[in-house]
Design a protein around this motif. Structure first.
Motif, short mmCIF file in Angstrom:
data_model
loop_
_atom_site.label_atom_id
_atom_site.label_comp_id
_atom_site.label_asym_id
_atom_site.label_seq_id
_atom_site.Cartn_x
_atom_site.Cartn_y
_atom_site.Cartn_z
N ALA A 156 -2.84 4.76 -8.80
CA ALA A 156 -1.44 5.18 -8.96
C ALA A 156 -0.95 5.88 -7.69
CB ALA A 156 -1.30 6.10 -10.17
N ARG A 157 -1.80 6.76 -7.12
CA ARG A 157 -1.42 7.45 -5.88
C ARG A 157 -1.25 6.44 -4.75
NH1 ARG A 157 -5.34 11.66 -7.15
NH2 ARG A 157 -6.77 10.49 -5.84
N GLN A 158 -2.19 5.47 -4.70
CA GLN A 158 -2.10 4.45 -3.65
C GLN A 158 -0.83 3.61 -3.81
OE1 GLN A 158 -5.77 2.27 -3.83
NE2 GLN A 158 -6.89 3.78 -2.60
N THR A 159 -0.53 3.27 -5.04
CA THR A 159 0.68 2.47 -5.30
C THR A 159 1.92 3.27 -4.93
OG1 THR A 159 -0.44 1.33 -7.11
CG2 THR A 159 1.94 1.20 -7.09
N THR A 160 1.93 4.54 -5.35
CA THR A 160 3.06 5.40 -5.03
C THR A 160 3.20 5.55 -3.51
OG1 THR A 160 2.73 6.62 -7.08
CG2 THR A 160 4.06 7.70 -5.41
N LYS A 161 2.09 5.74 -2.84
CA LYS A 161 2.09 5.88 -1.38
C LYS A 161 2.58 4.59 -0.72
CE LYS A 161 1.08 8.21 2.36
NZ LYS A 161 1.91 9.32 2.78
N ALA A 162 2.08 3.46 -1.24
CA ALA A 162 2.48 2.16 -0.67
C ALA A 162 3.98 1.96 -0.87
CB ALA A 162 1.70 1.03 -1.32
N GLU A 163 4.50 2.31 -2.07
CA GLU A 163 5.93 2.17 -2.32
C GLU A 163 6.71 3.09 -1.40
OE1 GLU A 163 6.27 3.08 -6.49
OE2 GLU A 163 5.54 1.09 -7.09
N GLN A 164 6.21 4.33 -1.20
CA GLN A 164 6.88 5.29 -0.33
C GLN A 164 6.90 4.78 1.11
OE1 GLN A 164 5.02 9.11 -0.40
NE2 GLN A 164 6.87 10.19 0.24
N VAL A 165 5.74 4.23 1.55
CA VAL A 165 5.65 3.69 2.90
C VAL A 165 6.63 2.51 3.04
CG1 VAL A 165 4.13 2.42 4.49
CG2 VAL A 165 3.33 4.51 3.39
N ALA A 166 6.66 1.66 1.99
CA ALA A 166 7.57 0.50 2.05
C ALA A 166 9.02 0.96 2.14
CB ALA A 166 7.36 -0.39 0.82
N ILE A 167 9.34 1.99 1.36
CA ILE A 167 10.72 2.52 1.40
C ILE A 167 11.02 3.08 2.78
CG2 ILE A 167 12.20 4.38 0.51
CD1 ILE A 167 10.90 3.91 -2.24
N GLU A 168 10.06 3.86 3.32
CA GLU A 168 10.26 4.44 4.65
C GLU A 168 10.38 3.35 5.70
OE1 GLU A 168 7.02 7.19 5.25
OE2 GLU A 168 7.86 8.66 3.85
N GLU B 44 11.46 0.32 5.17
CA GLU B 44 12.77 -0.32 4.97
C GLU B 44 13.88 0.54 5.57
OE1 GLU B 44 15.59 -3.01 4.06
OE2 GLU B 44 13.43 -3.34 3.89
N GLU B 45 13.77 1.86 5.36
CA GLU B 45 14.78 2.76 5.92
C GLU B 45 14.74 2.73 7.45
OE1 GLU B 45 13.87 6.60 4.21
OE2 GLU B 45 14.85 6.11 2.31
N ALA B 46 13.50 2.71 8.00
CA ALA B 46 13.37 2.64 9.46
C ALA B 46 13.95 1.32 9.98
CB ALA B 46 11.89 2.79 9.85
N TYR B 47 13.67 0.25 9.25
CA TYR B 47 14.22 -1.06 9.64
C TYR B 47 15.73 -1.03 9.60
CZ TYR B 47 15.43 -5.96 9.49
OH TYR B 47 16.02 -7.17 9.75
N GLN B 48 16.25 -0.41 8.52
CA GLN B 48 17.71 -0.33 8.37
C GLN B 48 18.30 0.50 9.51
OE1 GLN B 48 19.66 -2.02 6.37
NE2 GLN B 48 17.91 -2.90 5.24
N ARG B 49 17.67 1.57 9.89
CA ARG B 49 18.16 2.40 10.98
C ARG B 49 18.12 1.63 12.30
NH1 ARG B 49 15.10 6.62 8.44
NH2 ARG B 49 13.43 6.22 9.93
#
Length: 152
Positions: A119-131, A133-138
């Motif tokens: 669950a922590r790994q999944t949450t971390k992976a989702e957080q990394v993916a969001i970050e 995506e945000e970096a890509y968007q920036r």
């Protein structure tokens, strides 16, 4: 008494020879002695036979009691052995259940830790993916800005 030596009657005799003859007459005959001896022997033999029979009966009763006691002792020992075996089985069962419960607890703890880690790994992976995506968007927004600045 029959063997006391006195008959209760006084013998009157004028001389010793007459006394002797009268005493001889009072003595039992050989046939009477044999009959009396035979009666006594029968009584003795009957008493002996009764004593022997009583002894044999006592021995039979004693043997029967010994056999019954041995049979009872065997049953008691079998019951004790069975009780001991049941106690042993109960202890083994309790120990086995404790061991099984400890093993189950350990497995559940490991599984819970694994699920939590996933669950922590999944949450971390989702957080990394969001970050990302945000970096890509920036980065994309910056690139658009630069293109617009360069067009202008």
């Amino acid at each position: 008494s029959e063997h006391s030596g006195t008959t209760g009657n006084e013998i009157e005799a004028s001389n010793i020879k007459e006394l002797y003859e009268k005493m001889q007459e009072k003595l039992p005959t050989q046939a009477q002695l044999q009959v009396e001896a035979s009666k006594r022997m029968k009584k003795i033999k009957e008493t002996k036979r009764e004593t022997d029979n009583a002894r044999k009966e006592r021995e039979k009763r004693q043997l029967r009691m010994n056999v019954e006691q041995q049979a009872t002792q065997v049953v008691v020992e079998e019951q004790h052995a069975e009780e001991d075996e049941l106690k042993w089985l109960l202890r083994v069962t309790v120990d086995y259940r404790k061991e099984a419960a400890a093993h189950d607890h350990l497995q559940r703890t490991k599984e819970a830790a694994r699920v939590e880690c996933e669950a922590r790994q999944t949450t971390k992976a989702e957080q990394v993916a969001i970050e990302q995506e945000e970096a890509y968007q920036r980065t994309a927004a910056k690139a658009r800005e630069e293109r617009e600045v360069a067009k202008a």
